[in-house]
Design a protein around this motif. Sequence first.
Motif, PDB file in Angstrom:
ATOM      1  N   THR A   1       0.840  -1.197   0.000  1.00 20.86           N
ATOM      2  CA  THR A   1       0.000   0.000   0.000  1.00 20.86           C
ATOM      3  C   THR A   1       0.873   1.245   0.000  1.00 20.86           C
ATOM      4  O   THR A   1       2.089   1.178   0.205  1.00 20.86           O
ATOM      5  CB  THR A   1      -0.872   0.036   1.271  1.00 20.86           C
ATOM      6  OG1 THR A   1      -0.005   0.188   2.419  1.00 20.86           O
ATOM      7  CG2 THR A   1      -1.698  -1.230   1.432  1.00 20.86           C
ATOM      8  N   PRO A   2       0.253   2.418  -0.169  1.00 23.17           N
ATOM      9  CA  PRO A   2       0.995   3.673   0.068  1.00 23.17           C
ATOM     10  C   PRO A   2       1.200   3.865   1.577  1.00 23.17           C
ATOM     11  O   PRO A   2       0.254   4.150   2.307  1.00 23.17           O
ATOM     12  CB  PRO A   2       0.078   4.754  -0.520  1.00 23.17           C
ATOM     13  CG  PRO A   2      -0.960   4.021  -1.316  1.00 23.17           C
ATOM     14  CD  PRO A   2      -1.104   2.681  -0.670  1.00 23.17           C
ATOM     15  N   ARG A   3       2.404   3.666   2.026  1.00 21.57           N
ATOM     16  CA  ARG A   3       2.717   3.769   3.455  1.00 21.57           C
ATOM     17  C   ARG A   3       2.709   5.238   3.896  1.00 21.57           C
ATOM     18  O   ARG A   3       2.412   6.139   3.115  1.00 21.57           O
ATOM     19  CB  ARG A   3       4.083   3.137   3.727  1.00 21.57           C
ATOM     20  CG  ARG A   3       4.215   1.673   3.280  1.00 21.57           C
ATOM     21  CD  ARG A   3       3.614   0.694   4.257  1.00 21.57           C
ATOM     22  NE  ARG A   3       3.877  -0.693   3.877  1.00 21.57           N
ATOM     23  CZ  ARG A   3       4.889  -1.431   4.335  1.00 21.57           C
ATOM     24  NH1 ARG A   3       5.766  -0.913   5.173  1.00 21.57           N
ATOM     25  NH2 ARG A   3       5.027  -2.696   3.959  1.00 21.57           N
ATOM     26  N   VAL A   4       3.083   5.457   5.145  1.00 25.46           N
ATOM     27  CA  VAL A   4       3.080   6.800   5.723  1.00 25.46           C
ATOM     28  C   VAL A   4       3.832   7.781   4.818  1.00 25.46           C
ATOM     29  O   VAL A   4       4.835   7.425   4.192  1.00 25.46           O
ATOM     30  CB  VAL A   4       3.704   6.763   7.123  1.00 25.46           C
ATOM     31  CG1 VAL A   4       5.183   6.403   7.052  1.00 25.46           C
ATOM     32  CG2 VAL A   4       3.510   8.081   7.865  1.00 25.46           C
ATOM     33  N   VAL A   5       3.347   9.000   4.749  1.00 24.19           N
ATOM     34  CA  VAL A   5       3.990  10.058   3.964  1.00 24.19           C
ATOM     35  C   VAL A   5       4.972  10.801   4.864  1.00 24.19           C
ATOM     36  O   VAL A   5       4.563  11.461   5.820  1.00 24.19           O
ATOM     37  CB  VAL A   5       2.956  11.033   3.391  1.00 24.19           C
ATOM     38  CG1 VAL A   5       3.650  12.111   2.560  1.00 24.19           C
ATOM     39  CG2 VAL A   5       1.921  10.292   2.545  1.00 24.19           C
TER      40      VAL A   5
END
Length: 580
Positions: free
Chosen positions: A185-189
């Motif tokens: 997934t798109p992890r923490v930004v």
Amino acid sequence: MTPDAAPTPTEQAARPAADAPRRVPRPARAGGNGQWLVDGTTPLNHNEEFKAADGGLNVRERIEQVYSKGGFSSIDPDDLNGRFRWWGLYTQRRPGIDGGRTAQLSAQELSDEFFMLRVRIDGGALTTEQLRVVAEVSTLYGRDSADITDRQNVQLHWVRVEDVPEIWRRLEAVGLQTTEACGDTPRVVLGSPVAGIARDEVLDPTPVIEEIVERFIGDPELANLPRKFKTAVTGHPSQDVVHEINDISLLGVVHPELGPGYDVWVGGGLSTSAHLAQRLGAFVAPEDAAEVWYGVVRIFRDYGYRRLRNKARLKYLVADWGAERFRRVLEEEYLGRALPDGPPPPAPSGRGDHVGVHEQKDGRLYVGLAPTVGRVSGTLLRALADAAEAAGSRRVRLTPHQKVVVLDVDPQRVQDLLARAEELGLTATPSPFRRNTIACTGLEYCKLAIVETKATSARAVDELERRLAGVEIDTPITLHVNGCPNSCARIQTADIGLKGQLVQDEHGEQVPGFQVHLGGGLASADRAEPGLGRTVRGLKVTADGLPDYVERVVRRYLDTREPRETFAAWAHRSDEEALR
């Protein structure tokens, strides 16, 4: 959460009506890499099979309605070892299993019936109220455990599945989440810890980070990527988000005609095969940044390699395509327009960890505090929230260097804050080694680890502070300690990077130790260009001998360096004997 951009063919195929049957994937092309838009969407390994059978986001309902009531033994294996990650949950290592057995045992044999829970903290931004709730969860449900990671998250341990719904309720009541903290997934930004308050920032990245999180995190269309996807956004001239090792990074720059905006980098990543990110040479206006991010993550989803997990990161696609082709695909297939060329960022302006006391643009202060290798506790975090509020602050930020920054401090109360922080084991004036050492989770909790890292690193820091107390170290020397080859502690980009493995001691016995990497580093005020560390044939140190080795090599560097020569430059030019 529905994006404005037109859907790609993959999205159109993947977006059936709620009552439509599941689509039938077209056959995969023989010999392909599992790229959806090239080879078809037929799953090519078990990870792809369980994601196709049921999306990771869907497991939350089962956690709440089934597993939290039935306990650990009721959890389906694909949920336990796969989909739980979409909600920030990994089983932690069963106590008592030594590092020599890591590669010999299955995940089931290595796993305890407790979880690591990763709290997603985009931009590292927390209110003191949120910090207090994280502390409360730690003390009530995690045996007072807490680690500040180099991804600006907080990791808790000893979490039971029975308690997860209540933990979610408490976190979400104050605006925190664990959604997509792990998984494909798109992890923490990552974001600048001093966003919006630094006197010298080019622009404030907070609106971009907030837009990405609000529009796209938890979106099912982006919840089945080939592997994890890491993002960094900063507008600070110190380039404080390790942009060279993220899948996408947006760096604040000033275009000579278009004004402040972002320079785009893609394809960075470390692990067992390190790649530094490549510049696309494109300039992105702040209002377009989230759209460009969305285009890049969809390229990864549609063209990323899915056949082999160890080749499924964006860095491999970028390495094969090159920056020019990647930019062309982004513009032509995903944005529908060309991006203007832009200037490269200037050299970093200074240290990016923000340790110390600094003046904000509004006259108040921000205070960067260093714990030891990120290890804290719920009790400490609650006391920090109290100390911050007593100093006039309601906001803290975590950093990509395992540090914490207290914002908005009243100048009249800063000394009280510093004194209270010291009592908690946090300092704004750390020694060079306390400031520049980071460590991964290690054998204590991680199923992949071979050696223990946190306590080993803390002991090394204490010993090096004692041994080198009278030695002037006038340039940063970073020490990164990792428990396995996967480089969560960024060993290839440290002056001294240590990769955990079993080594032989002087008696020929196998003991915990490290392979040594020397001379790595990211762009900084002291180093114009990023680079990866070198290894020296046969150079390994035992965990117990770590302080001896670091002291020896640091003293040798100080004694034999050229004027103004960095440790990295010295390490790369020195012969192997000098580095032993």
